[in-house]
Scaffold this motif. Structure first.
Motif: not given
Length: 501
Positions: A350-351, A356-357, A400-402, A409-412
């Motif tokens: 997921x990260x 990539x998204x 929750x972790x995912x 990952x998306x925000x960064x």
């Protein structure tokens, strides 16, 4: 790990805008990779530019994978070689710490002696050093092998973009080629932990290095068969003293961070002082070159723009968080939660996918929110998304972790793309090369220091207090991301006005 050019990671319109041109202050070409990549008029366009693109993307991909492939393999290396916490951090982050300062001059030397030559020799060094690393019998040998492979990687990386510049002289087609190049880098880095987990679970830890050998051999053959040599007709000046000062400063800073994990406080303090001294000497040399009207290795005038400097800090901290936390997550899932290497790698998908998204969605978000809200808001959201992980003490709930790691990952990645566009937009026409080089160095150093500092925090917390070092490292990331996000809201108050000018 990405070698950046204006269109590589980021402008919303895909053209890498330069809206505030300033006159060049120095005679001669820039000492950076992008402007140095300009083809000589005598160089003919290769008959099959698509084959050139495939070759350089393959080279970039294998090097990018090597930056993150050890995140899941680290526990296996720890069991096999029994390194100290500091040695383990060196094994992981010596690669980006050696690559980053060498990028200051690698492109200049490639322009002088031949871009294809540097690509081929760099891949050969990278491949041979990877084979050496695969059979290392102790931590010191593995660290040395990784450092040598980083030298090869730093030689090859600037040539990948330079050769695209030669193969695609038309800007419209080059933008598409650069987009493919950039996606290759991001995708390879995201795939690194999954590949590493699969290889470790089915073979042994050395396989994550050994796989590089045949791949490098194939890419070298392709480069010799499908690409042509090119050089700059006006190669820039190479400053060996500045390069040595830069490498020494970065490695001393890395030593200072990593030795904290082994509780060598005195060594860490001395290394920090040495690093600071080398940085001062480096800056003085650049100022002296500027005063003499000579193009310096690093154009300090770029930092006069507050938005430019703030965007570099945003990229550094974004990579600090995403790369450093990726290692902490991988170790936590294996050592604390007892997951197998490949299963832990799948938990990190997921990260990787969200990262990539974020790259795909960032131009849309940037057009609607602007640089200030995208960068400051992205950092704050990334920090707040980690709060449930800290509250639950780790991956107690995999769902929750995912979700949390996906949001991070998306925000960064959105922050990274917005900061990239702001950096390129803030630079003048003759300063884009230097801006792009600095951005790439911020990427590499941010990731390297993320591994070193968060790893040291985790190791020190466990020994000193007996509590969960993972939770303390993640909690520290929350504070840093939120605090810097709020500071960015003030620093970038005029950023959108300036980039529209």
């Amino acid at each position: 790990m990405n070698t950046t050019v204006p269109a590589a990671r980021g402008s919303p319109d895909g053209r890498g805008p330069v809206r505030n041109p300033r006159p060049n202050r120095y005679a001669g070409p820039s000492l950076t990779r992008v402007t140095a990549a300009s083809p000589s008029p005598s160089v003919k366009r290769p008959a099959r530019p698509a084959l050139v693109l495939a070759t350089v993307c393959a080279a970039l991909g294998i090097i990018s994978i090597d930056v993150t492939v050890l995140h899941v393999a680290a526990p296996s290396i720890q069991r096999a070689l029994d390194p100290t916490p500091g040695e383990l951090l060196w094994i992981i982050d010596v690669f980006p710490f050696v690559v980053a300062p060498l990028l200051l001059s690698a492109g200049v030397l490639g322009d002088r002696f031949g871009r294809r030559l540097f690509l081929v020799v760099g891949l050969a060094v990278f491949g041979l050093a990877s084979g050496w690393a695969a059979f290392a019998g102790d931590p010191t040998t593995l660290i040395l092998a990784r450092a040598v492979s980083a030298v090869g990687g730093s030689m090859a990386m600037p040539s990948t973009m330079s050769m695209i510049r030669v193969a695609y002289p038309d800007r419209a087609t080059r933008v598409r080629a650069v987009a493919i190049w950039s996606m290759t880098s991001a995708g390879a880095a995201a795939a690194g932990p999954v590949i590493g987990g699969f290889l470790v679970e089915h073979f042994w830890w050395g396989s994550v290095f050994l796989v590089n050998v045949p791949v490098c051999a194939v890419v070298i053959v392709a480069a010799l068969a499908w690409t042509r040599e090119s050089r700059s007709d006006r190669p820039a000046r190479f400053d060996l003293v500045s390069q040595l000062l830069a490498v020494g400063a970065v490695l001393a800073a890395c030593l200072a961070a990593n030795e904290l994990a082994d509780h060598a406080v005195l060594v860490s303090a001395v290394s920090a002082v040495v690093s600071a001294g080398l940085v001062v000497a480096f800056l003085r040399r650049q100022r002296a070159a500027m005063a003499a009207g000579v193009q310096p290795t690093l154009d300090l005038g770029l930092f006069a723009d507050r938005s430019f400097s703030a965007a570099l800090v945003a990229i550094f901290l974004a990579m600090f968080a995403i790369v450093g936390l990726d290692l902490q997550f991988a170790q936590h899932l294996q050592l604390s939660r007892g997951l197998a290497a490949f299963t832990a790698a799948l938990m990190l998908l997921p990260l990787a996918l969200a990262t990539m998204a974020g790259g795909f969605c960032s131009p849309w978000l940037l057009r609607r929110l602007g640089h200030r809200r995208t960068i400051s808001g992205g950092l704050v959201v990334a920090g707040l998304a980690l709060v449930p992980v800290v509250a639950l003490g780790g991956a107690e709930s995999f769902v929750v972790f995912g979700i949390c790691t996906g949001v991070v990952g998306f925000s960064v990645e959105v922050v990274a793309v917005a900061a990239n566009d702001l950096i390129i937009s803030s630079a003048g026409e003759h300063e884009v090369g230097g801006a792009a080089a600095l951005e790439e160095i911020a990427y590499d150093l941010g990731g390297g220091f993320g591994v070193a500092v968060l790893g040291a925090v985790a190791a020190t917390a466990v020994v000193a207090g007996g509590d969960d070092g993972f939770v303390r490292a993640v909690g520290g990331s929350v504070v840093v991301l939120v605090a810097v996000g709020l500071v960015m809201a003030g620093l970038l108050r005029r950023a959108d006005v300036q980039t529209r000018a």
